[in-house]
Each structure stands twice: as structure tokens, then as C-alpha cells.
Write an enzyme that holds these catalytic residues in place. Structure first.
Site: not given
Ligand code: PAF
Length: 296
Positions: A36-38, A150
Site C-alpha cells: 500500500e505504501g507504493h 518518507q
């Protein structure tokens, strides 16, 4: 839901870029094993550009000899399926020979002092390898904007510095870390954790959250570090590599009387898995007041 076009070679990439037209182009660079971060990076890219290119390439240059290059999870079909829902137009998934046709490059980008501390101290040459492939992929994709998570704050700082120092004509955009419900920052390497290790891994985000709380109450840099340290020390399953409160741009330690934003970065081993995480803490002017420290 559009299935992105998957291209493997420089020529196929060029053709796909040309077909994308003259609009604004974004790149999201990944090593696959998407989560999900990507996808959050890709969705942000979609909002900012007309054409979104995702690169999927496990870059040998950034792995140390004892690291997980061979076992790093690779599943392009799964990655492409995930990207279909997130708004990628093109997936560039070259093999090693396509990116490094002459073998390992003789000339590389050097991260300098940014590559010697924190991640660099534990993983010598890692950031040089990252910057070298990032610059190559920027040349190949020719993006207007490049998005980075980040979560890899030192990588982000190094990329920003490279873009500045080498006049790379690209806008670098940082996208906030995505966390699971238990607070653990999403990472492809979380897949290596067994259930017991996963429980231990929560100590990292707990420590960072505790530090943010005490900073909000006006604590000084040393007190913020001590608060985070106490949480990590209480979890025997976490072998701390570093915990540091640094300037987000230079990654140098902030002084004890620092006021303003600082990056609290942690790296630790949980079992055989090395995890990193960070948050920005805002150290208030009040932290400098001895009276405040006495009142704590
Ligand atoms: O963050 C990563 O996944 C990698 O370091 C990157 C930027 C794709 C370079 O290989």
C-alpha cells in the site's frame, strides 16, 4: 481499472513514453514486492502528472554482500495487478543487463557524507548504489516529477541533494509513510517477520510515537531521544542499530538545544530482518527553557 503497459527494454520504454504524449510525466521507482505504501506513491503521482511510470527493478548495486539480494521477493504479475488499480500507465521492469549493459558501472554517484552516517554506517555503499540507479532511471524515464516515500528518509534526503548538486531537472516529492493498523510502517521486508517478530516490530513505531508525544509536551532533543530509547530497550526482541535525531536535509545530529523540526530515525534488527522507520518531531523553543525541563 486500466492495466499498465509492461515494458522490459529501453526501446520499449521509449515507445511507451512517446505514446504517452507531451504531458507531465511522473516516475515512482520501486524494487517490486509492492504494498500500500507504493500504491500511495502511485496515486499521488496520478494526481500530479498525465503519465505515470513505475519502475520495478531490484538493484544489485545497493545490496551488501551479506544482504538479501537473492531472496528479495519478486513477483511481477502480482505487482502489475496491484498497479492496475492505482493508476500506473507504464511499468518498466528491466533485467539487470538492460540497466547495466556493460556490467557493473565503473562511474557511480557518491552520496558523500550523506552516505556515511545512519544507513550508510550500517550499509556501506548502499546509498551510492541507490543514487546511481535513481539517476540512471531518471535519465531513462525523463520524468518531470519523481515521488519517494518518507519512510526511507535518508534516501529521500540523498536524492534531493543529488538532484540539487547535479542539476537534475526533476521535482522530487515526498509521500508520507503508510502504516498498518498496529503502527508498523509498511515495508516489503515485513513479509520476513514471523508473528512473534511482528509483535516485537511494533516497538519501533511505538518508540517514535512516544517521542512525538514528549516533543509535543516541549521536551528537549536529549529527552526526546531518551523517551524513544526507553521504549526500544523494553522490547528484548529488538536489536537496535541506531536511534538518532537529525536534521532532515543533512542527516547530521541536531544539537541538544535544537528548536524546530528534526527527523527521529530508527533502525533495528528483529530476528534476521532489518527494519527502519522515522517520524518528524517538532522541538519547541520551550525545550530550551531550563524551567521547562525542571517542570517535567
Ligand atoms: O526505495 C527503493 O525501493 C529503492 O531504493 C529505489 C529507490 C527503487 C532504488 O532502487
Amino acid at each position: 481499472m486500466t492495466t499498465p503497459r509492461v515494458v522490459r527494454t529501453r526501446e520499449e520504454l521509449d515507445a511507451a513514453l512517446t505514446e504517452g504524449g507531451a504531458g507531465r510525466r511522473a516516475v515512482v521507482m520501486t524494487m517490486g514486492a509492492l504494498h500500500e505504501g507504493h500504491l500511495s506513491l502511485v496515486r499521488t503521482a496520478r494526481e500530479r502528472a498525465d503519465q505515470v511510470v513505475v519502475t520495478v527493478f531490484v538493484n544489485p548495486l545497493q545490496f551488501g554482500p551479506q544482504e538479501d539480494l537473492a531472496s528479495y521477493p519478486r513477483d511481477l504479475d502480482r505487482d502489475v495487478a496491484l498497479l492496475s488499480g492505482a493508476g500506473a500507465d507504464v511499468v518498466f521492469a528491466p533485467d539487470v543487463a538492460e540497466v547495466y549493459p556493460g556490467g557493473e558501472p565503473v562511474v557511480r554517484v557518491v552520496a558523500g557524507r550523506l552516505g556515511d552516517v545512519l544507513e550508510g554506517a550500517s550499509r556501506p555503499g548502499h546509498l551510492d548504489g541507490v543514487l546511481t540507479v535513481v539517476l540512471k532511471l531518471m535519465h531513462l524515464v525523463r520524468p518531470d516529477v519523481a515521488l519517494f516515500g518518507q519512510k526511507d528518509a535518508q534516501q529521500l534526503a540523498a536524492v534531493r541533494q543529488m538532484v540539487h548538486d547535479l542539476d537534475v531537472p526533476v521535482e522530487v516529492v515526498a509521500v508520507p509513510t503508510v502504516r498498518d493498523a498496529d503502527g508498523v510502517a509498511l515495508s516489503s521486508r515485513n513479509a520476513y517477520l514471523d508473528p512473534g517478530e511482528r509483535t516485537c516490530a511494533r516497538a519501533l513505531s511505538r518508540a517514535l510515537a512516544c517521542a512525538q508525544d514528549v516533543a509535543r509536551d516541549g521536551a528537549s532533543a536529549p529527552s526526546v531521544l531518551a523517551a524513544a530509547r526507553a521504549v526500544l530497550d523494553a522490547e528484548p526482541g529488538v536489536a537496535l542499530d541506531y536511534l538518532a535525531l537529525v536534521d532532515p536535509a543533512t542527516v547530521e545530529d541536531v544539537p541538544a538545544d535544537h528548536a524546530g523540526p528534526a527527523l527521529l530515525a530508527v533502525a533495528a534488527r528483529v530476528g534476521a530482518t532489518r527494519l527502519i522507520d522515522n517520524v518528524v518531531v517538532d522541538l519547541a523553543d520551550g525545550a530550551r527553557s531550563p524551567q521547562h525541563e525542571e517542570n517535567r
